[in-house]
Design a protein around this motif. Sequence first.
Motif, PDB file in Angstrom:
ATOM      1  N   GLU A   1      41.588  47.201  39.754  1.00  0.00           N
ATOM      2  CA  GLU A   1      41.335  45.772  39.946  1.00  0.00           C
ATOM      3  C   GLU A   1      40.650  45.511  41.283  1.00  0.00           C
ATOM      4  O   GLU A   1      39.702  44.716  41.357  1.00  0.00           O
ATOM      5  CB  GLU A   1      42.644  44.992  39.872  1.00  0.00           C
ATOM      6  CG  GLU A   1      42.523  43.512  40.195  1.00  0.00           C
ATOM      7  CD  GLU A   1      41.567  42.765  39.270  1.00  0.00           C
ATOM      8  OE1 GLU A   1      41.086  41.693  39.684  1.00  0.00           O
ATOM      9  OE2 GLU A   1      41.318  43.243  38.144  1.00  0.00           O
TER      10      GLU A   1
ATOM     11  N   ARG B   1      37.118  46.575  41.073  1.00  0.00           N
ATOM     12  CA  ARG B   1      36.342  45.580  40.328  1.00  0.00           C
ATOM     13  C   ARG B   1      35.945  44.413  41.219  1.00  0.00           C
ATOM     14  O   ARG B   1      34.799  43.940  41.180  1.00  0.00           O
ATOM     15  CB  ARG B   1      37.147  45.083  39.125  1.00  0.00           C
ATOM     16  CG  ARG B   1      36.386  44.102  38.231  1.00  0.00           C
ATOM     17  CD  ARG B   1      37.306  43.440  37.226  1.00  0.00           C
ATOM     18  NE  ARG B   1      38.310  42.610  37.880  1.00  0.00           N
ATOM     19  CZ  ARG B   1      38.061  41.384  38.366  1.00  0.00           C
ATOM     20  NH1 ARG B   1      36.842  40.861  38.272  1.00  0.00           N
ATOM     21  NH2 ARG B   1      39.035  40.692  38.939  1.00  0.00           N
TER      22      ARG B   1
ATOM     23  N   GLU C   1      32.213  43.058  42.300  1.00  0.00           N
ATOM     24  CA  GLU C   1      31.786  41.658  42.185  1.00  0.00           C
ATOM     25  C   GLU C   1      31.242  41.134  43.515  1.00  0.00           C
ATOM     26  O   GLU C   1      30.248  40.396  43.540  1.00  0.00           O
ATOM     27  CB  GLU C   1      32.955  40.791  41.715  1.00  0.00           C
ATOM     28  CG  GLU C   1      33.327  41.010  40.251  1.00  0.00           C
ATOM     29  CD  GLU C   1      34.488  40.129  39.822  1.00  0.00           C
ATOM     30  OE1 GLU C   1      35.119  39.499  40.700  1.00  0.00           O
ATOM     31  OE2 GLU C   1      34.766  40.081  38.604  1.00  0.00           O
TER      32      GLU C   1
END
Length: 269
Positions: free
Chosen positions: A74, A77, A81
């Motif tokens: 997570e 990720r 981004e």
Amino acid sequence: MADLSRLSFNQMTAGKASLGDVVKACVKHNVGWIGPWRHAVGVNPQAAAQLIRSAGLKVSSLCRGGMFPAATAEERRRRIEDNLRAIDEAAAIGTDLLVLVNGPAPGRDIDGARQMVVDGIAAVAGHAAQSGVRLGVEPLHPMFAADRSVVVTMGEANEIAARFPAGQVGLVVDVYHIWWDPQVYAEIAKAGDRIFAFHVSDWIVPTPDFLMGRGMMGDGVIELQRLRGAAERAGYKGPIEVEIFNEALWARPADEIVGLVAERFQEFV
């Protein structure tokens, strides 16, 4: 006056000075390029771009992206981004180069962290290409391996960049980080047209602080002109960015700092 046409002033060389103050100082001292940082660009890169363009300056790069390694999927990720946003900011501010400082290992697995760097670049490279933004992998000095970057040599950076198309992923050659490397000249030659940026400062002896102890060109031991010559023989003809982290320098006004950078650039670079 010696040629300043390739001199770029990295905003962090003026420390906490505003982007507006740095732009004014660059105009006054005939410095035609600027290298802003994301924190100064803020949430409105279009406004920053307008400020820079209206002053007649060009943007050499935006710093920084990267920091890909993380302990959880997570968090990785979220970092991807953030890099996608950084690419958009680079395009909006008018540069085709995002500098990647690639991050430390989240634990003791440094090889695994280096693979996370490769995976992170792969995840954003397509968007960068579509946006007209190149990704510059910046190897840092090995003293930063534990807290800033697991990519610490030109050789490692060349190996990472070679996994991607030459026009999309390349290297940022910062003399402060690579001057000591016995293989530096061979690796510069190997990099060739993958050299996307060339940054200068100097290594002071004794070094007052690893992060905040960079010196003004001419105050240290780096063979600046030899390294510049090597980069140019490899094919690099772009802006030469002065990036200095130094608290004593930051205490001066932006106008004084830019003037000193222009003087030292002409004499030592």
